[in-house]
Write a protein that holds these residues in place. Sequence first.
Motif, short mmCIF file in Angstrom:
data_model
loop_
_atom_site.label_atom_id
_atom_site.label_comp_id
_atom_site.label_asym_id
_atom_site.label_seq_id
_atom_site.Cartn_x
_atom_site.Cartn_y
_atom_site.Cartn_z
N UNK A 1 -47.27 40.06 -77.16
CA UNK A 1 -46.19 41.04 -77.07
C UNK A 1 -46.27 42.30 -77.60
N UNK A 2 -45.63 43.28 -76.85
CA UNK A 2 -44.88 43.33 -75.87
C UNK A 2 -45.42 43.33 -74.72
N UNK B 1 -46.59 43.22 -70.48
CA UNK B 1 -46.74 44.37 -69.35
C UNK B 1 -45.51 44.04 -68.41
N UNK B 2 -45.15 45.12 -67.67
CA UNK B 2 -44.07 45.07 -66.69
C UNK B 2 -44.55 43.96 -65.39
N UNK B 3 -45.90 43.71 -65.22
CA UNK B 3 -46.25 42.70 -64.30
C UNK B 3 -46.19 41.21 -64.87
N UNK B 4 -46.67 41.13 -66.12
CA UNK B 4 -46.26 39.73 -66.87
C UNK B 4 -44.99 39.66 -67.05
N UNK B 5 -44.05 40.59 -67.49
CA UNK B 5 -42.54 40.08 -67.29
C UNK B 5 -41.97 39.72 -65.97
N UNK B 6 -42.59 40.41 -64.96
CA UNK B 6 -41.98 40.02 -63.61
C UNK B 6 -42.45 38.54 -63.47
N UNK B 7 -43.78 38.17 -63.60
CA UNK B 7 -43.99 36.63 -63.40
C UNK B 7 -43.03 35.80 -64.16
#
Length: 333
Positions: free
Chosen positions: A278-279, A281-287
């Motif tokens: 954490x925090x 990435x945007x890609x991991x958050x999207x998943x």
Amino acid sequence: MTAFQPSRRQFLGTVAASTLVGTAGCLSALDRSSDDQKRTLRLTLSRVGGSLREVFVADLSETRSDRDDAAFRTVLDGGSYTAQYRKPFASTPETPVYTERDGTYYRLDSVVVDEVETTHPVLRLSDASDETETQSETDADSTVTSSELPDVDAKAVRVAQMGARARGNVGGAPWGLLQRGGYVYRDDDQRRASALLGSDTPTHVRYRDRRYRIDVSREQFYEPVYRATVEPVAESPEEMEAILRARFVDARFARDDLSAAARDVLETARQGEYGESHPYSDAYRDVLRAMHKRAYLDGNISKDAGVDNSGRQILRYDDVYYDYRLRFVDDGA
């Protein structure tokens, strides 16, 4: 009536208290962020197969016990099948059992219909490694190794020694196997085959590198009586697949719904494992959003995330099913 007007001292005190509370909240969030930065959230995907029916619809004659097949046939033919202690089909809300016969799919379960009072022998072991072994023939004959015992006793010793090792120690034990701190001989066939339940039995047993004292007691049990139930739920493979999707699939999404970077996350997870601290990435958050795992993003990550990770977890990605697992691992582990 005169409206309440706080004094200057009261006003400043309120402001100061609010500031402290807000600062404490920020510090708490920073502490959590610092802790989370030391851990990696790992995602793994394992392909389930072509359909959920292949996984969750059982062929009783091949994959389950003869008693389950007999229970199914009896109920399907209009009879009643009951069993004591052991639930027919071993179905639970978390792991329901389904089968198919002549194009119809059935859910198999059981209900409690009575109670039976009975007596069973219970084997308990206690660590005797510190006891001095007398070398006389009589004492030597009273100690056996678990490998010398009948299979039923060897299994009982293997289970009971877990209770002996857990006694007085910090940590857990497989309480689903252990009962009353030992092993319960429930079946008549077990009791007849046992070498530990008669009058002329050894006093000690060796299991691996330890010696245990044997204690057998006969105790009273109150056990449920189960009646097997067989309920038709679907008349076609498509209907059954829909039922299984509704029951077991947590999330479903398509490749086109994700960015190229998010697709790379899933591809890496499919090939082995993907992880970030954490925090994210945007890609991991999207998943994680697509998997509806908001607790990893919006909640108290240290406390909230992972609370729903019990049982089997399945997602559907581009019409393919995957078992998935999310877990925190300390960096360097």
